[in-house]
Design a protein around this motif. Structure first.
Motif, PDB file in Angstrom:
ATOM      1  N   THR A  18       0.767  -1.243   0.079  1.00  0.00           N
ATOM      2  CA  THR A  18      -0.056  -0.177   0.071  1.00  0.00           C
ATOM      3  C   THR A  18       1.032   1.228   0.117  1.00  0.00           C
ATOM      4  O   THR A  18       0.426   2.054  -0.698  1.00  0.00           O
ATOM      5  CB  THR A  18      -0.951   0.140   1.095  1.00  0.00           C
ATOM      6  OG1 THR A  18      -0.222  -0.222   2.478  1.00  0.00           O
ATOM      7  CG2 THR A  18      -1.928  -0.950   1.082  1.00  0.00           C
ATOM      8  N   LEU A  19       1.957   1.241   0.711  1.00  0.00           N
ATOM      9  CA  LEU A  19       2.890   2.365   0.730  1.00  0.00           C
ATOM     10  C   LEU A  19       3.734   2.509  -0.583  1.00  0.00           C
ATOM     11  O   LEU A  19       3.812   3.807  -0.952  1.00  0.00           O
ATOM     12  CB  LEU A  19       3.889   2.267   1.769  1.00  0.00           C
ATOM     13  CG  LEU A  19       3.504   2.046   3.126  1.00  0.00           C
ATOM     14  CD1 LEU A  19       4.738   1.956   4.314  1.00  0.00           C
ATOM     15  CD2 LEU A  19       2.767   3.495   3.509  1.00  0.00           C
ATOM     16  N   ALA A  20       3.777   1.327  -1.258  1.00  0.00           N
ATOM     17  CA  ALA A  20       4.492   1.517  -2.669  1.00  0.00           C
ATOM     18  C   ALA A  20       3.659   2.071  -3.576  1.00  0.00           C
ATOM     19  O   ALA A  20       3.866   2.629  -4.436  1.00  0.00           O
ATOM     20  CB  ALA A  20       4.955   0.049  -2.937  1.00  0.00           C
ATOM     21  N   LYS A  21       2.181   1.748  -3.299  1.00  0.00           N
ATOM     22  CA  LYS A  21       1.081   2.158  -4.293  1.00  0.00           C
ATOM     23  C   LYS A  21       1.054   3.669  -4.046  1.00  0.00           C
ATOM     24  O   LYS A  21       0.810   4.419  -5.100  1.00  0.00           O
ATOM     25  CB  LYS A  21      -0.074   1.468  -4.425  1.00  0.00           C
ATOM     26  CG  LYS A  21      -1.287   1.989  -5.219  1.00  0.00           C
ATOM     27  CD  LYS A  21      -2.386   1.162  -4.862  1.00  0.00           C
ATOM     28  CE  LYS A  21      -3.878   1.715  -5.914  1.00  0.00           C
ATOM     29  NZ  LYS A  21      -3.723   2.963  -6.194  1.00  0.00           N
ATOM     30  N   GLU A  22       1.002   4.057  -2.912  1.00  0.00           N
ATOM     31  CA  GLU A  22       0.874   5.454  -2.667  1.00  0.00           C
ATOM     32  C   GLU A  22       1.879   6.284  -3.231  1.00  0.00           C
ATOM     33  O   GLU A  22       1.867   7.490  -3.651  1.00  0.00           O
ATOM     34  CB  GLU A  22       0.728   5.869  -1.125  1.00  0.00           C
ATOM     35  CG  GLU A  22      -0.682   5.301  -0.583  1.00  0.00           C
ATOM     36  CD  GLU A  22      -0.790   5.420   1.276  1.00  0.00           C
ATOM     37  OE1 GLU A  22       0.270   5.905   1.753  1.00  0.00           O
ATOM     38  OE2 GLU A  22      -1.644   4.913   1.670  1.00  0.00           O
ATOM     39  N   ALA A  23       3.079   5.928  -2.969  1.00  0.00           N
ATOM     40  CA  ALA A  23       4.422   6.495  -3.634  1.00  0.00           C
ATOM     41  C   ALA A  23       4.083   6.720  -5.186  1.00  0.00           C
ATOM     42  O   ALA A  23       4.588   7.694  -5.565  1.00  0.00           O
ATOM     43  CB  ALA A  23       5.664   5.658  -3.052  1.00  0.00           C
ATOM     44  N   CYS A  24       3.807   5.633  -5.679  1.00  0.00           N
ATOM     45  CA  CYS A  24       3.564   6.036  -7.139  1.00  0.00           C
ATOM     46  C   CYS A  24       2.642   6.918  -7.468  1.00  0.00           C
ATOM     47  O   CYS A  24       2.703   7.704  -8.418  1.00  0.00           O
ATOM     48  CB  CYS A  24       3.368   4.541  -7.880  1.00  0.00           C
ATOM     49  SG  CYS A  24       4.598   3.282  -7.901  1.00  0.00           S
ATOM     50  N   ASP A  25       1.429   6.675  -6.825  1.00  0.00           N
ATOM     51  CA  ASP A  25       0.393   7.597  -6.749  1.00  0.00           C
ATOM     52  C   ASP A  25       0.851   9.091  -6.797  1.00  0.00           C
ATOM     53  O   ASP A  25       0.124   9.934  -7.554  1.00  0.00           O
ATOM     54  CB  ASP A  25      -0.846   7.237  -6.288  1.00  0.00           C
ATOM     55  CG  ASP A  25      -1.500   6.107  -6.488  1.00  0.00           C
ATOM     56  OD1 ASP A  25      -1.265   5.570  -7.635  1.00  0.00           O
ATOM     57  OD2 ASP A  25      -2.338   5.501  -5.843  1.00  0.00           O
ATOM     58  N   LYS A  26       1.597   9.297  -5.800  1.00  0.00           N
ATOM     59  CA  LYS A  26       2.181  10.634  -5.519  1.00  0.00           C
ATOM     60  C   LYS A  26       3.211  11.274  -6.529  1.00  0.00           C
ATOM     61  O   LYS A  26       3.725  12.253  -6.418  1.00  0.00           O
ATOM     62  CB  LYS A  26       2.760  10.812  -4.090  1.00  0.00           C
ATOM     63  CG  LYS A  26       1.653  10.608  -2.922  1.00  0.00           C
ATOM     64  CD  LYS A  26       2.189  10.780  -1.678  1.00  0.00           C
ATOM     65  CE  LYS A  26       1.141  10.679  -0.635  1.00  0.00           C
ATOM     66  NZ  LYS A  26       1.766  10.599   0.574  1.00  0.00           N
ATOM     67  N   GLY A  27       3.815  10.439  -7.471  1.00  0.00           N
ATOM     68  CA  GLY A  27       4.657  10.783  -8.479  1.00  0.00           C
ATOM     69  C   GLY A  27       6.091  10.501  -7.980  1.00  0.00           C
ATOM     70  O   GLY A  27       6.941  11.369  -8.597  1.00  0.00           O
ATOM     71  N   LEU A  28       6.359   9.730  -6.749  1.00  0.00           N
ATOM     72  CA  LEU A  28       7.611   9.660  -6.397  1.00  0.00           C
ATOM     73  C   LEU A  28       8.382   8.553  -7.225  1.00  0.00           C
ATOM     74  O   LEU A  28       9.723   8.174  -6.558  1.00  0.00           O
ATOM     75  CB  LEU A  28       7.569   9.331  -4.896  1.00  0.00           C
ATOM     76  CG  LEU A  28       6.800  10.674  -3.939  1.00  0.00           C
ATOM     77  CD1 LEU A  28       6.788   9.970  -2.542  1.00  0.00           C
ATOM     78  CD2 LEU A  28       7.590  11.984  -4.196  1.00  0.00           C
TER      79      LEU A  28
END
Length: 80
Positions: A17-27
């Protein structure tokens, strides 16, 4: 393999879930292009992940569905 799943299995990021959030935030970028969580990762791809004040740049060496903690570092090679 999906980018978010690779980040979790290789233990670059602790939870999917943290990996998905990082991708969604453009990181996260994949081969110098902004990456989404569902982007396919292939052997030889270059990942760049910005985590807080540090940046992790790595080359994908293998794709494993399941791996032990001590074997997860063999899935990628850090660059720089």
């Amino acid at each position: 393999m999906r980018l978010d799943k690779f980040l979790k299995i290789s233990r670059i990021i602790k939870r999917r879930t943290l990996a998905k959030e990082a991708c969604d935030k453009g990181l996260c970028s994949l081969n110098d292009k902004l990456a989404k969580a569902g982007d396919e990762v292939k052997i030889g791809d270059i990942l760049e992940i910005r985590l807080g004040s540090r940046t992790v740049k790595a080359e994908v060496l293998s794709l494993e569905e399941n791996t032990k903690k001590e074997d997860s570092k063999a899935m990628y090679r850090r660059i720089e």
